[in-house]
Design a protein around this motif. Structure first.
Motif, PDB file in Angstrom:
ATOM      1  N   LYS A  54      22.643  -0.485  12.155  1.00  0.00           N
ATOM      2  CA  LYS A  54      21.763  -0.649  11.003  1.00  0.00           C
ATOM      3  C   LYS A  54      22.568  -1.019   9.764  1.00  0.00           C
ATOM      4  O   LYS A  54      23.730  -0.613   9.633  1.00  0.00           O
ATOM      5  CB  LYS A  54      20.996   0.656  10.715  1.00  0.00           C
ATOM      6  CG  LYS A  54      19.793   0.850  11.595  1.00  0.00           C
ATOM      7  CD  LYS A  54      18.883   1.921  11.024  1.00  0.00           C
ATOM      8  CE  LYS A  54      17.552   1.892  11.762  1.00  0.00           C
ATOM      9  NZ  LYS A  54      16.617   2.888  11.337  1.00  0.00           N
ATOM     10  N   ALA A  56      23.400  -0.035   6.625  1.00  0.00           N
ATOM     11  CA  ALA A  56      23.287   1.193   5.836  1.00  0.00           C
ATOM     12  C   ALA A  56      23.344   0.888   4.347  1.00  0.00           C
ATOM     13  O   ALA A  56      22.677   1.537   3.541  1.00  0.00           O
ATOM     14  CB  ALA A  56      24.394   2.166   6.225  1.00  0.00           C
ATOM     15  N   ASP A  57      24.144  -0.107   3.969  1.00  0.00           N
ATOM     16  CA  ASP A  57      24.243  -0.454   2.549  1.00  0.00           C
ATOM     17  C   ASP A  57      24.603  -1.935   2.407  1.00  0.00           C
ATOM     18  O   ASP A  57      25.223  -2.517   3.289  1.00  0.00           O
ATOM     19  CB  ASP A  57      25.294   0.420   1.851  1.00  0.00           C
ATOM     20  CG  ASP A  57      25.010   0.551   0.353  1.00  0.00           C
ATOM     21  OD1 ASP A  57      24.016  -0.067  -0.120  1.00  0.00           O
ATOM     22  OD2 ASP A  57      25.752   1.251  -0.339  1.00  0.00           O
ATOM     23  N   GLY A  81      18.711  -0.899   5.194  1.00  0.00           N
ATOM     24  CA  GLY A  81      18.059   0.099   6.036  1.00  0.00           C
ATOM     25  C   GLY A  81      17.484  -0.468   7.320  1.00  0.00           C
ATOM     26  O   GLY A  81      17.034   0.278   8.181  1.00  0.00           O
ATOM     27  N   LYS A  82      17.489  -1.791   7.451  1.00  0.00           N
ATOM     28  CA  LYS A  82      16.927  -2.415   8.652  1.00  0.00           C
ATOM     29  C   LYS A  82      18.002  -2.544   9.741  1.00  0.00           C
ATOM     30  O   LYS A  82      19.202  -2.568   9.456  1.00  0.00           O
ATOM     31  CB  LYS A  82      16.399  -3.814   8.328  1.00  0.00           C
ATOM     32  CG  LYS A  82      15.277  -3.842   7.284  1.00  0.00           C
ATOM     33  CD  LYS A  82      13.960  -3.421   7.890  1.00  0.00           C
ATOM     34  CE  LYS A  82      12.753  -3.834   7.051  1.00  0.00           C
ATOM     35  NZ  LYS A  82      12.841  -3.667   5.619  1.00  0.00           N
TER      36      LYS A  82
END
Ligand code: ZN
Length: 150
Positions: A54, A56-57, A81-82
């Motif tokens: 994912k 995350a940032d 977040g995807k």
């Protein structure tokens, strides 16, 4: 539909003036990728942090025209977040919205993808030279994800 065009213009200008998720991440653990559009002089730099498949940032940086910079800002909101698969799906749908087909030249089914405010960039389709501006952020993100995973 002048009202809709005004709304779209407002979204693009807002993201250009106040880009979201602007900045840098420490590398490593983040991965840095850079994209350049010589036609327009646009530059987009992405810093990505992948955790368990994912995103995350994500932070973006760079400079250029309102289309390239607002598109990168809109992209950051859509991508954080995807999962990598979801991001590739959104990128494909975004390209299809601008009339860009996949490598096989086939039309892409975009019915399931949620583009949200990114639809504000739909008008770019009418200006083929600017499509590269709108795609720069996405292409840089996809390159960064491939490099970051490899
Ligand atoms: Zn540009």
């Amino acid at each position: 539909m002048a009202d809709l065009e005004d709304l779209y213009r407002e979204i693009i200008l807002d993201h250009y003036r106040s880009p979201r998720n602007r900045g840098e991440l420490t590398c490593p653990p983040a991965h840095r990728a850079e994209g350049f559009n010589p036609l327009c002089g646009d530059e987009v730099i992405v810093f990505i942090e992948l955790v368990d498949g994912k995103l995350a940032d994500l932070k973006t940086n760079g400079q250029g025209c309102s289309i390239s910079q607002s598109s990168a800002s809109l992209m950051s909101e859509a991508a954080i977040g995807k999962s990598v698969d979801e991001i590739k799906e959104i990128a494909t749908a975004f390209k299809a919205m601008l009339g860009v087909t996949n490598e096989d030249g086939e039309a892409v089914d975009t019915s399931s993808a949620q583009l949200g405010d990114m639809e504000a960039l739909k008008g770019v389709m009418k200006f083929p030279v600017r499509i590269k501006c709108a795609l720069l952020g996405w292409n840089t993100l996809l390159t960064g994800i491939d490099e970051g995973q490899g």
